[in-house]
Design a protein around this motif. Structure first.
Motif, PDB file in Angstrom:
ATOM      1  N   LEU A   1      35.552  52.897  82.267  1.00 45.70           N
ATOM      2  CA  LEU A   1      34.116  53.178  82.199  1.00 45.70           C
ATOM      3  C   LEU A   1      33.425  52.357  83.287  1.00 45.70           C
ATOM      4  O   LEU A   1      33.494  51.128  83.290  1.00 45.70           O
ATOM      5  CB  LEU A   1      33.566  52.802  80.813  1.00 45.70           C
ATOM      6  N   ILE A   2      32.783  53.053  84.226  1.00 41.35           N
ATOM      7  CA  ILE A   2      32.056  52.370  85.304  1.00 41.35           C
ATOM      8  C   ILE A   2      30.574  52.413  84.961  1.00 41.35           C
ATOM      9  O   ILE A   2      30.013  53.492  84.769  1.00 41.35           O
ATOM     10  CB  ILE A   2      32.288  53.070  86.664  1.00 41.35           C
ATOM     11  N   ILE A   3      29.965  51.239  84.884  1.00 38.68           N
ATOM     12  CA  ILE A   3      28.524  51.193  84.602  1.00 38.68           C
ATOM     13  C   ILE A   3      27.800  51.028  85.940  1.00 38.68           C
ATOM     14  O   ILE A   3      27.919  49.993  86.594  1.00 38.68           O
ATOM     15  CB  ILE A   3      28.149  49.990  83.697  1.00 38.68           C
ATOM     16  N   GLY A   4      27.061  52.045  86.321  1.00 40.66           N
ATOM     17  CA  GLY A   4      26.273  51.977  87.554  1.00 40.66           C
ATOM     18  C   GLY A   4      26.952  52.717  88.698  1.00 40.66           C
ATOM     19  O   GLY A   4      28.127  52.507  88.974  1.00 40.66           O
ATOM     20  N   GLN A   5      26.192  53.596  89.358  1.00 40.69           N
ATOM     21  CA  GLN A   5      26.750  54.317  90.495  1.00 40.69           C
ATOM     22  C   GLN A   5      25.971  54.031  91.772  1.00 40.69           C
ATOM     23  O   GLN A   5      25.405  54.922  92.408  1.00 40.69           O
ATOM     24  CB  GLN A   5      26.819  55.830  90.240  1.00 40.69           C
ATOM     25  N   GLY A   6      25.937  52.757  92.129  1.00 43.44           N
ATOM     26  CA  GLY A   6      25.498  52.394  93.474  1.00 43.44           C
ATOM     27  C   GLY A   6      26.718  52.511  94.371  1.00 43.44           C
ATOM     28  O   GLY A   6      27.699  53.176  94.019  1.00 43.44           O
ATOM     29  N   ILE A   7      26.704  51.800  95.504  1.00 45.36           N
ATOM     30  CA  ILE A   7      27.850  51.881  96.409  1.00 45.36           C
ATOM     31  C   ILE A   7      29.108  51.305  95.755  1.00 45.36           C
ATOM     32  O   ILE A   7      30.206  51.847  95.935  1.00 45.36           O
ATOM     33  CB  ILE A   7      27.538  51.185  97.757  1.00 45.36           C
ATOM     34  N   ALA A   8      28.937  50.239  94.951  1.00 46.24           N
ATOM     35  CA  ALA A   8      30.109  49.609  94.331  1.00 46.24           C
ATOM     36  C   ALA A   8      30.762  50.551  93.322  1.00 46.24           C
ATOM     37  O   ALA A   8      31.975  50.783  93.369  1.00 46.24           O
ATOM     38  CB  ALA A   8      29.711  48.291  93.668  1.00 46.24           C
ATOM     39  N   GLY A   9      29.955  51.115  92.413  1.00 46.33           N
ATOM     40  CA  GLY A   9      30.495  52.039  91.419  1.00 46.33           C
ATOM     41  C   GLY A   9      31.091  53.278  92.071  1.00 46.33           C
ATOM     42  O   GLY A   9      32.127  53.786  91.645  1.00 46.33           O
ATOM     43  N   SER A  10      30.432  53.759  93.138  1.00 48.89           N
ATOM     44  CA  SER A  10      30.920  54.961  93.825  1.00 48.89           C
ATOM     45  C   SER A  10      32.275  54.700  94.493  1.00 48.89           C
ATOM     46  O   SER A  10      33.176  55.532  94.420  1.00 48.89           O
ATOM     47  CB  SER A  10      29.915  55.416  94.893  1.00 48.89           C
ATOM     48  N   CYS A  11      32.393  53.543  95.145  1.00 48.35           N
ATOM     49  CA  CYS A  11      33.660  53.224  95.825  1.00 48.35           C
ATOM     50  C   CYS A  11      34.778  53.016  94.813  1.00 48.35           C
ATOM     51  O   CYS A  11      35.911  53.453  95.030  1.00 48.35           O
ATOM     52  CB  CYS A  11      33.509  51.970  96.695  1.00 48.35           C
ATOM     53  N   LEU A  12      34.437  52.359  93.701  1.00 47.67           N
ATOM     54  CA  LEU A  12      35.448  52.157  92.663  1.00 47.67           C
ATOM     55  C   LEU A  12      35.907  53.504  92.109  1.00 47.67           C
ATOM     56  O   LEU A  12      37.110  53.753  91.949  1.00 47.67           O
ATOM     57  CB  LEU A  12      34.875  51.276  91.547  1.00 47.67           C
ATOM     58  N   ALA A  13      34.951  54.414  91.861  1.00 51.53           N
ATOM     59  CA  ALA A  13      35.294  55.739  91.344  1.00 51.53           C
ATOM     60  C   ALA A  13      36.196  56.477  92.338  1.00 51.53           C
ATOM     61  O   ALA A  13      37.171  57.124  91.945  1.00 51.53           O
ATOM     62  CB  ALA A  13      34.018  56.543  91.086  1.00 51.53           C
ATOM     63  N   TRP A  14      35.871  56.340  93.624  1.00 51.62           N
ATOM     64  CA  TRP A  14      36.667  57.010  94.657  1.00 51.62           C
ATOM     65  C   TRP A  14      38.116  56.532  94.612  1.00 51.62           C
ATOM     66  O   TRP A  14      39.063  57.314  94.661  1.00 51.62           O
ATOM     67  CB  TRP A  14      36.054  56.729  96.030  1.00 51.62           C
ATOM     68  N   GLU A  15      38.261  55.225  94.509  1.00 49.38           N
ATOM     69  CA  GLU A  15      39.596  54.630  94.509  1.00 49.38           C
ATOM     70  C   GLU A  15      40.377  55.032  93.255  1.00 49.38           C
ATOM     71  O   GLU A  15      41.563  55.335  93.319  1.00 49.38           O
ATOM     72  CB  GLU A  15      39.469  53.102  94.635  1.00 49.38           C
ATOM     73  N   LEU A  16      39.692  55.047  92.119  1.00 51.57           N
ATOM     74  CA  LEU A  16      40.364  55.447  90.876  1.00 51.57           C
ATOM     75  C   LEU A  16      40.807  56.909  90.954  1.00 51.57           C
ATOM     76  O   LEU A  16      41.904  57.267  90.544  1.00 51.57           O
ATOM     77  CB  LEU A  16      39.428  55.241  89.674  1.00 51.57           C
ATOM     78  N   LYS A  17      39.951  57.748  91.552  1.00 46.59           N
ATOM     79  CA  LYS A  17      40.291  59.170  91.696  1.00 46.59           C
ATOM     80  C   LYS A  17      41.519  59.313  92.587  1.00 46.59           C
ATOM     81  O   LYS A  17      42.443  60.061  92.284  1.00 46.59           O
ATOM     82  CB  LYS A  17      39.094  59.913  92.303  1.00 46.59           C
TER      83      LYS A  17
END
Ligand SMILES: Cc1cc2nc3c(=O)[nH]c(=O)nc-3n(C[C@H](O)[C@H](O)[C@H](O)COP(=O)(O)OP(=O)(O)OC[C@H]3O[C@@H](n4cnc5c(N)ncnc54)[C@H](O)[C@@H]3O)c2cc1C
Length: 133
Positions: free
Chosen positions: A4-20
Motif C-alpha cells: 500500500l503506497i500512501i501518496g502519489q507524488g514523485i516518490a510514490g509514483s517511482c515506487l509504484a513504477w518499480e513495483l510494477k
C-alpha cells in the motif's frame, strides 16, 4: 506481497513504477491536493543545490539512476519529461562567487559548475552569473 503506497507524488509514483516492473501487487491511495511539492517544483534534478551550490547526496549514483529511469518511463508512457537544461545562477555576493570558483575545481562538482560571465547589462542585478551544466 501487496504494497500500500500512501501518496502519489514523485516518490510514490517511482515506487509504484518499480513495483510494477518487478511484478509486485500494489495499491496507491492519494489525497487530491492541488499544490503538492511534486506539482509545484520547477525541476527535479539539480546537481548543485542550495546557497552553497553543494553536490547532492550520492550525486553520481543518483544521476545515473535518473538517467536510466526517466527515459524508460518516457518510452513506455509516450511522454517527454527528461529534459536537460542549464540552470542559471546569479552570484551576487563575494562569498557566492568564491564558493562557485571552488566548485569549478573540486572533483565532485567541476563537471557541473560552468564558467562565469558578467551579469548582462540590460538585466537588473549585479555581480556575476554562471550556469549549472
Ligand atoms: C517550490 C519547490 C521547488 C523545488 N525544487 C526542487 C528542485 O529543483 N530539485 C529537487 O530535487 N527538488 C525540488 N523540490 C523538492 C521536490 O519537489 C520534493 O522533494 C518532491 O517533489 C517530494 O516528492 P514526494 O513524492 O515525496 O512528496 P509530494 O510531491 O508532496 O507527494 C506527496 C503525495 O501524498 C499525498 N498525501 C499527503 N497526505 C496524504 C494522506 N494523508 N493520504 C493520502 N495521500 C496523501 C499528496 O496529495 C501528494 O500527492 C522542490 C520543492 C518545492 C516545493
Amino acid at each position: 506481497m501487496n504494497v500500500l503506497i500512501i501518496g502519489q507524488g514523485i516518490a510514490g509514483s517511482c515506487l509504484a513504477w518499480e513495483l510494477k516492473r518487478r511484478g509486485a501487487d500494489f495499491t496507491i491511495a492519494d489525497r487530491p491536493i492541488a499544490e503538492t511539492a511534486s506539482r509545484v517544483a520547477a525541476g527535479l534534478v539539480n546537481p548543485l543545490t542550495g546557497r552553497a551550490f553543494r553536490p547532492g547526496w550520492r550525486q553520481e549514483e543518483c544521476l545515473s539512476a535518473a538517467e536510466a529511469f526517466y527515459p524508460e518511463t518516457e518510452r513506455e508512457l509516450g511522454g517527454s519529461w527528461w529534459q536537460k537544461t542549464p540552470i542559471f545562477r546569479e552570484l551576487e555576493t563575494e562569498d557566492q562567487l568564491e564558493v562557485w570558483q571552488e566548485r569549478q575545481t573540486a572533483p565532485e562538482s567541476c563537471a557541473y559548475a560552468g564558467p562565469l560571465f558578467p551579469w548582462p547589462e540590460h538585466w537588473e542585478g549585479r555581480g556575476k552569473a554562471a550556469y549549472t551544466r
